[in-house]
Design a protein around this motif. Structure first.
Motif, short mmCIF file in Angstrom:
data_model
loop_
_atom_site.label_atom_id
_atom_site.label_comp_id
_atom_site.label_asym_id
_atom_site.label_seq_id
_atom_site.Cartn_x
_atom_site.Cartn_y
_atom_site.Cartn_z
N GLN A 126 56.09 72.43 20.54
CA GLN A 126 54.80 72.67 19.91
C GLN A 126 54.88 73.34 18.53
O GLN A 126 53.89 73.40 17.82
N GLN A 127 56.10 73.80 18.13
CA GLN A 127 56.21 74.61 16.90
C GLN A 127 55.58 73.95 15.68
O GLN A 127 54.85 74.57 14.93
N LYS A 128 55.89 72.66 15.50
CA LYS A 128 55.42 71.97 14.30
C LYS A 128 53.88 71.94 14.29
O LYS A 128 53.25 72.17 13.27
N ARG A 133 52.55 75.36 13.49
CA ARG A 133 52.69 75.62 12.04
C ARG A 133 51.54 74.97 11.27
O ARG A 133 50.92 75.58 10.41
N GLU A 134 51.26 73.74 11.61
CA GLU A 134 50.19 73.02 10.91
C GLU A 134 48.83 73.65 11.15
O GLU A 134 48.01 73.78 10.25
N SER A 180 53.17 65.82 16.60
CA SER A 180 51.92 65.75 15.86
C SER A 180 52.13 65.08 14.52
O SER A 180 53.23 65.00 14.01
N THR A 181 51.06 64.59 13.94
CA THR A 181 51.15 64.08 12.59
C THR A 181 50.08 64.76 11.76
O THR A 181 49.03 65.08 12.26
N ILE A 241 44.33 77.96 18.48
CA ILE A 241 43.22 77.20 17.89
C ILE A 241 41.94 78.01 18.03
O ILE A 241 41.60 78.46 19.13
N SER A 242 41.27 78.17 16.92
CA SER A 242 39.96 78.83 16.98
C SER A 242 38.88 77.80 16.65
O SER A 242 39.00 77.05 15.68
#
Ligand code: AMP
Length: 433
Positions: A115-117, A120-121, A429-430, A145-146
């Motif tokens: 999940q790191q990437k 980061r995004e 993720s992209t 996530i907010s």
């Protein structure tokens, strides 16, 4: 009506023009004014109708108009929840295309990889988040996530999410969203649970329905071949050899079946690839890209894997197996004849599949044209099944059909399996701008 008449922001009109969109599709014509008016929406429509743009364009318009008024730090202002990674990627690409002159950023997240990437995004800031339910809930529960600034939420392909066992995740996600928001809910069908969920989720909403028969009958030329099971591969090879230059999407009901078709075609020197849940994300993306670019002419897909397939030049869909859920037929043939284009959908039907064909014809309110002679005609399948009304169950499905659909226990187990698979077998993720 043109997109200009809808009063959209200039950068969006420019992008749409570059995409070659001249006229809004029926769902866009109905939904965009409602959404620009800040109302909630219940859209009964399937992919292929242009529904991504129907919700994407007004969201981009509002965010673009708001962004100059607000502070420039990016916060999640729009959330789109969708069942599969393919669909999520597809939606991300659409937001990127329609929003390319708006400066708005979208990110796509789905599970199964580190999940790191993604984290980061998210930390860098994103305006529009497109997510599959499992990973979204994971990252939410970890506090990454907010939704404090959320203005829009879209639940896309709600019935499919239900089938895949995501209903509880969806409920949990909705419970965490701010009550003051604009909500959009899209589903191809409206089973009871979906109606209840839409009531809970939507405020004062308007409903837009694009009927399956509108989507199918008007644009897609359909036909059925009656053929026995052992002859299906031969008939497929026969048809593909007649159309060596066409991009053909072949639907198989099972993953195992899809792999078998690839092998059979290889024996006839026809190159193809299969995409389904047991294939790695890399393999699926590779096959899909080759297919989209026209390098691979034949793609074999299961229903779930095919949800996000959006190929402009796709001219032929072959239902190697008929789906046992009639709505799936509509989804499948919607892969061809996208937006305003026309396409062809051919189905193979063996004797045991006749009840499925009957249910499909009931749903689309028309007879699928019987195609003429072919070298592998099957008389048993061709014969009209003699089902008397008394043999039908109350909801109109034949007993045969019900039996084959599996028991409730099996269905639940399958849903659980799908759910686990989606949680565990998803990918990275992209990030798109
Ligand atoms: P969707 O139902 O959102 O999956 O969209 C189906 C296909 O229609 C996609 O290939 C879109 O790029 C295309 N499309 C959507 N809206 C339009 C439009 N107004 N004109 C032409 N093509 C469109």
């Amino acid at each position: 009506m043109t997109f200009k008449d809808l009063g959209l922001a200039e950068p969006i009109l420019k992008a749409l023009q570059e995409e070659g969109y001249i006229k809004p599709t029926p769902i866009q014509e109905k939904a965009i004014p409602i959404l620009l008016n800040r109302k909630d929406l219940l859209g009964v429509a399937q992919t292929g109708t242009g529904k991504t743009a129907a919700f994407g364009i007004p969201i981009l318009h509002h965010l673009y108009e708001q962004i100059s008024l607000r502070d420039t730090r990016r916060k999640v202002r729009a959330l789109v929840v969708t069942p599969t990674r393919e669909l999520a990627i597809q939606i991300g690409e659409s937001f990127t295309a329609y929003g390319k002159y708006t400066g708005l950023i979208n990110t796509v997240i789905f599970g199964g990889v580190k999940q790191q990437k993604q984290v980061r995004e998210l930390k860098r800031g994103v305006d529009i988040l497109i997510a599959t339910p499992g990973r979204l809930l994971d990252l939410m529960s970890q506090g990454f996530i907010s939704f404090r600034d959320l203005d829009f939420v879209v639940l896309d392909e709600a019935d499919q999410m239900l089938d895949m066992g995501f209903i509880h995740d969806i409920k949990k996600i909705i419970a965490k969203l701010p009550p003051k928001r604009q909500s959009l809910f899209f589903s191809a069908t409206m089973p009871k649970t979906i109606v209840e969920l839409s009531r809970k989720m939507l405020g004062d909403f308007e409903r837009v329905t694009i009927k399956p028969e509108q989507a199918t009958a008007e644009k897609v030329e359909q036909g059925v071949y009656f053929v026995s099971k052992p002859n299906k591969p031969k008939l497929l090879i026969h048809l593909l050899q007649q159309k060596p230059n066409d991009s053909v999407l072949v639907f198989s009901r099972t993953k195992h079946g899809a792999n078998k078709i690839v092998k059979k075609l290889a024996q006839a020197a026809i190159r193809s690839a299969a995409i389904h849940g047991n294939k790695s994300q890399a393999a699926r993306q590779k096959a899909l890209s080759a297919f989209k670019e026209g390098k691979l002419k034949v793609l074999i897909a299961t229903d779930i894997a095919a949800r996000g397939i959006d190929v402009d030049s796709l001219s032929l869909v072959i239902n190697y197996d008929l789906p046992n859920v009639s709505e799936t037929y509509v989804h499948r043939i919607g892969r061809t004849g996208r937006a305003n284009a026309s396409g062809i959908a051919i189905s193979f039907c063996m004797a045991e599949e006749r009840p499925y064909l009957r249910d499909i014809e009931k749903l689309i309110k028309q007879q699928v044209p019987r195609l003429g002679e072919h070298p592998y005609m099957d008389e048993a399948a061709e014969r009209e099944p003699s089902i008397r009304p008394s043999q039908k169950s109350r909801n109109g499905q034949s007993r045969n059909h019900k039996k084959r659909s599996g028991s409730g226990g099996n269905r639940n187990r399958n849903r659980q399996r799908n759910r686990n698979r989606n949680r565990n077998n998803n990918d990275s993720s992209t990030r798109n701008k």
